[in-house]
Design a protein around this motif. Structure first.
Motif, PDB file in Angstrom:
ATOM      1  N   ASP B 396       5.899  -6.965 -40.490  1.00 45.66           N
ATOM      2  CA  ASP B 396       4.631  -6.800 -39.763  1.00 45.66           C
ATOM      3  C   ASP B 396       4.832  -6.702 -38.254  1.00 45.66           C
ATOM      4  O   ASP B 396       4.015  -7.168 -37.488  1.00 45.66           O
ATOM      5  CB  ASP B 396       3.653  -7.937 -40.108  1.00 45.66           C
ATOM      6  N   ARG B 419      -5.169  -6.379 -40.341  1.00 45.65           N
ATOM      7  CA  ARG B 419      -5.011  -5.917 -41.724  1.00 45.65           C
ATOM      8  C   ARG B 419      -6.359  -5.477 -42.285  1.00 45.65           C
ATOM      9  O   ARG B 419      -7.305  -6.253 -42.347  1.00 45.65           O
ATOM     10  CB  ARG B 419      -4.420  -7.048 -42.571  1.00 45.65           C
ATOM     11  N   ASP B 436      -2.229  -1.635 -41.806  1.00 44.20           N
ATOM     12  CA  ASP B 436      -1.960  -2.591 -40.736  1.00 44.20           C
ATOM     13  C   ASP B 436      -2.137  -1.885 -39.403  1.00 44.20           C
ATOM     14  O   ASP B 436      -1.345  -1.009 -39.054  1.00 44.20           O
ATOM     15  CB  ASP B 436      -0.532  -3.130 -40.859  1.00 44.20           C
ATOM     16  N   ASP B 455       1.345  -2.659 -46.393  1.00 40.39           N
ATOM     17  CA  ASP B 455       1.517  -3.936 -45.696  1.00 40.39           C
ATOM     18  C   ASP B 455       2.970  -4.234 -45.333  1.00 40.39           C
ATOM     19  O   ASP B 455       3.288  -5.328 -44.874  1.00 40.39           O
ATOM     20  CB  ASP B 455       0.932  -5.088 -46.528  1.00 40.39           C
TER      21      ASP B 455
END
Lengths: 384, 473
Positions: B396, B419, B436, B455
């Motif tokens: 992330d 998100r 994202d 993700d």
């Protein structure tokens, strides 16, 4: 890394949580979480199931509750010992009595009044003035038992928000603790969560709009992941262990408590029972106590002492005495095949029903659950 | 369908499957039943049909002020000057077809310069919705079969016997010969050919309509004169509306011409109104489109769509500022450029950026939905998002750099991920889809809104490719 998830909502928060305690604990066990605190909204309803699930999975369970106060403040509370648990129960009773069905109306002053021994964790929104006010209030009221929750939301400015919050907490000398505000145990439950949210709001999924839970990733995450998500606040992750260690209270400490029975001044219930028994023996056997009966009485008194049932027999005794004084026929109920106990004949003017259950209690295995049921039947007898 | 004709039972209507089995309209019922054993025969109800058709014609008034039933199976609408309120001719036809289909009626539609041509096209055109550009009617009709011209069945049969399968007049040389053949059939040629048919005497009027009219002893023609009388009509109409506590949402102004043609002007308003000045202005704008021909004998002004409008206390300037009323401006613009081109954007409660905004009618009430305050959103959203090449750590982290439209940019600052989950109730692939979003700033201080489809952990959540979705101001 050891991590305790201190903010889990089970489906006992009706139409909010989307996973059962069993699912939460089973999943926690597979991903290596050390313990879970079930914090349902203004309720302790989930903790019994959670306790059972904790026993099955071997994961530590921390008793907790999320309090939503009328002024909009939300906090998590965890009783550190049995007394604090009792106060928390009392606090919830006060709120529910005030709110009526399915509601709980609590003010900050109520929390203060019953707050002794509770660890309090503020659930903040943004790091704004309101948050500062609440944080100060919490720090003043709870001292070293006050904490502030840091929760990632996966929304814009998330890291900045966490940064501001932890700065604010440092200013008020309130330690921070990482939580994940868990609503379901694994990601796919999000859909069910949306559905129950719609039911709660009495609308359809097309119209529910922003009343859906807007903060993402509300599932259980492994300790390493939590450590990775809070790179700037490792102490907040570590502090979950600290809080877990401070909360020594376990449901196992709760056992059935017999209401206090008025006894003779200066005597314990057991002593009073023995005194009454031997006194009654004189009336029952005026020409002398047979050895066989004495032996039986000694055995039964010893058993009653071991199980601590003396107050119960005193209750039955006073009921029977009252009934006889008003010439009410006093016919108890018991287990038919059990032999008549010596106690029943020994106590003044005989206690027919309750003593029979005492003899059956001589098998200690099923003894534990029995007094509860018989005590209710004796209250009924009293009303009659 | 079987009905009586004289003293024998004949087929009066047959559906597609019956026709494919050889059933023809006009065939004796006994013959049809002999042909197909399992034939479902229903008694025809011509009176009921015609009553339904009349009701349908009243319904069609929503599209045009001049609508009439064209028995046995048609409707005719004079849509001149009315199509703009429905987004143009094409959109209007689509709307008509859609609404009829929803009611279980399969309709064939055609728009052309004349009634006759539309009649023929609606019945023979390969296209279910035919639109003939102005002036090209004749060439399109050239190949139309005789049966598509509104002639009675005997005449059609006779013409077939003479060897004519298509409209002979379109082939110049034969025209006069056929005129001879047609005339005895008591059909005025004006009804069957390219020339204008003016049969609006059967046009239906909706019930309970507030209508005012004016008949002129001497036909009028000058725009100024028309305008003057228009002003008088609007005053009368507004008085009538006020009496009924109504406000007009749609006005039809009908001009009856000396040559028995009707010219219609239609205007719509965004809110119910009976403001004389506003309505006069809206209608006045349209007068230049009217062709008075040899003169106008009657003017009829009707509020074909009206809503309750109750008087309201005017705001005292001492306590409150009056709100600027832009309804008049909206109406002027909408009637000039088209109702669908005047609109407002409104917030929609959706986390998916593309769905967070919707077009609403210009005068629509404000909705309760609001965009989340404090969440930075780009001033410009690219539609569709453009693919970019990036270097980013999983799962992330924001990219270290990205290449958009051939230019490589180094990321100096970044915020994210935000998100956004797919709206699983909308489509099956959105069940697991995740985006994202990151807000990134490059060396030069330009800010972009980029996202990764997925993700970064679970391959099912998206392609894990990066896109640029918006540019911050």
């Amino acid at each position: 890394v050891s991590y305790f998830e201190l903010q889990c909502t089970s489906h006992f928060s009706f139409l909010r949580g989307a996973s059962s305690c069993e699912e939460l604990f089973a999943h926690a066990a597979t991903i290596g979480i050390a313990g879970l605190a079930i914090v349902d909204r203004n309720s302790l309803a989930g903790i019994v199931r959670a306790h059972e699930a904790a026993k099955v999975t071997g994961i530590r369970m921390i008793v907790g509750c999320r309090l939503d106060l009328v002024d909009g403040m939300s906090m998590l509370v965890y009783p550190t010992d049995r007394a604090a648990y009792a106060r928390l129960c009392r606090l919830l009773s006060v709120g529910k009595k005030r709110g009526g069905k399915a509601k709980c109306v609590l003010e900050w002053l109520d929390v203060l009044e019953y707050g002794e021994g509770l660890i309090a964790v503020l659930v903040p929104d943004e790091a704004d003035e309101i948050c500062a006010l609440r944080l100060k209030r919490l720090a003043d009221g709870f001292g070293d038992r006050a904490y502030m929750a840091l929760t990632l939301r996966r929304r814009p400015n998330d890291q900045l928000r966490i940064h501001d919050l932890s700065n604010m907490a440092a200013r008020f000398r309130v330690p921070t603790v990482a939580t994940n505000d868990v609503l379901f145990h694994e990601p796919h439950r999000r859909i069910l969560q949306d559905v129950v949210t719609c039911i709660r709001n009495r609308t359809t999924i097309d119209d529910v709009g922003f009343r859906r839970e807007r903060h993402a990733d509300r599932y259980l995450k492994p300790p390493e992941e939590m450590g990775r998500l809070f790179p700037r606040n490792p102490e907040a992750v570590a502090r979950t262990t600290e809080i877990a260690a401070r909360c020594t209270f376990s449901i196992d400490e709760l056992a059935y408590q017999y209401p206090e029975e008025r006894t003779m001044p200066g005597l314990t219930p057991q002593q009073a029972l023995e005194k009454l028994t031997w006194g009654g023996v004189k009336d029952r056997y005026p020409e002398g106590l047979p050895d066989e009966v004495k032996e039986k009485l000694d055995h039964e008194l010893a058993l009653i002492e071991r199980l601590g049932y003396a107050p119960y027999f005193l209750t039955v005794n006073s009921i029977v005495r009252f009934a006889r004084s008003r010439e009410i026929l006093c016919q108890g109920r018991g287990l038919p095949p059990t032999p008549r106990s010596a106690m029943s004949s020994a106590l003044p003017r005989s206690i027919p029903s309750a003593t029979t259950s005492c003899s059956s209690a001589s098998s200690p295995r099923n003894a534990a659950s029995r007094p509860t049921s018989t005590s209710t039947s004796s209250t009924n007898a009293g009303k009659r | 369908m079987v009905g009586r004709e004289g003293n024998r039972n004949v087929v009066t209507a047959a559906d597609l499957s019956a026709r494919s089995l050889g059933i023809r309209i006009g065939m004796a019922a006994t013959q049809a039943q002999a042909l197909v054993a399992e034939l479902v025969v229903q008694e025809a109800d011509p009176d009921g049909d015609s009553a339904s058709l009349d009701r349908l014609a009243v319904w069609a008034l929503r599209y045009s002020p001049v609508a009439a039933a064209d028995p046995p199976d048609g409707l005719v609408l004079d849509t001149t000057g009315a199509d703009h309120l429905h987004g143009g001719e094409e959109a209007m036809l689509a709307d008509i077809a859609g609404r009829l289909a929803a009611a279980g009626v399969r309709a064939r539609l055609a728009i052309s310069d004349t009634w006759g041509a539309s009649y023929a096209l609606a019945r023979v055109s390969a296209d279910e919705r035919a639109i003939v550009p102005a002036g090209r009617t004749a060439e399109l009709l050239a190949g139309a079969p005789i049966s598509a011209l509104r002639l009675d069945p005997d005449t059609v049969a006779d013409l077939h016997k003479l060897g004519f399968d298509t409209d002979p007049r379109s082939r110049g040389g034969l025209a006069s010969a056929v005129d001879v053949a047609v005339r005895p059939a008591r059909l005025p040629p004006a009804r069957s050919g390219v020339r204008q048919g003016g049969r609006t005497d059967r046009a239906v009027r909706p019930p309970d309509v507030v209508e005012v009219r004016r008949v002129f002893a001497e036909p009028i023609a000058a725009p100024e004169t028309i305008h003057r009388y228009l002003g008088k009509l609007v005053v009368l109409l507004c008085a009538a509306l006020e009496e009924g506590g109504l406000g007009a949402r749609r006005l039809d102004l009908l001009f009856g011409r000396v040559d028995d043609r009707v010219w219609a002007v239609r205007v719509g308003t965004s809110t119910a109104t009976r403001d004389v000045k506003r309505l006069t202005r809206l209608l006045g704008d349209k007068i230049e489109t009217v062709e008075p021909g040899f003169g106008i004998e009657t003017m009829r002004l009707a509020a074909t769509l009206a809503e309750p409008l109750h008087p309201k206390q005017t705001i005292s300037s001492l306590t409150e500022e009056p709100e600027a009323d832009v309804a008049g401006l909206i109406d002027v613009l909408a009637n000039r450029v088209g109702e669908d081109r005047v609109y407002r954007y409104a917030a929609v409660a959706s986390d998916v950026p593309e769905r967070a905004v919707a077009r609403v009618a210009a005068a629509a009430l404000a909705s309760d939905d609001e965009w989340p305050a404090g969440w930075p959103r780009p001033a410009r959203l690219l539609q569709p998002p453009e693919a970019i090449e990036t270097l980013a750590l999983l799962p992330d982290h924001p990219p270290v750099s990205f290449t958009w439209r051939g230019i490589r940019r180094r990321v100096k600052r970044a915020d994210g991920p935000e998100r956004v989950f797919g709206e699983w109730w909308k489509a099956a692939p959105e069940l697991v889809a995740v985006r994202d979003y990151f807000r990134v700033e490059d060396d030069a201080g330009e800010r972009f809104w980029i996202f990764r489809a997925g993700d970064g952990e679970n391959a099912a959540t998206g392609s894990q490719r990066w896109y640029l979705h918006g540019i911050f101001a």
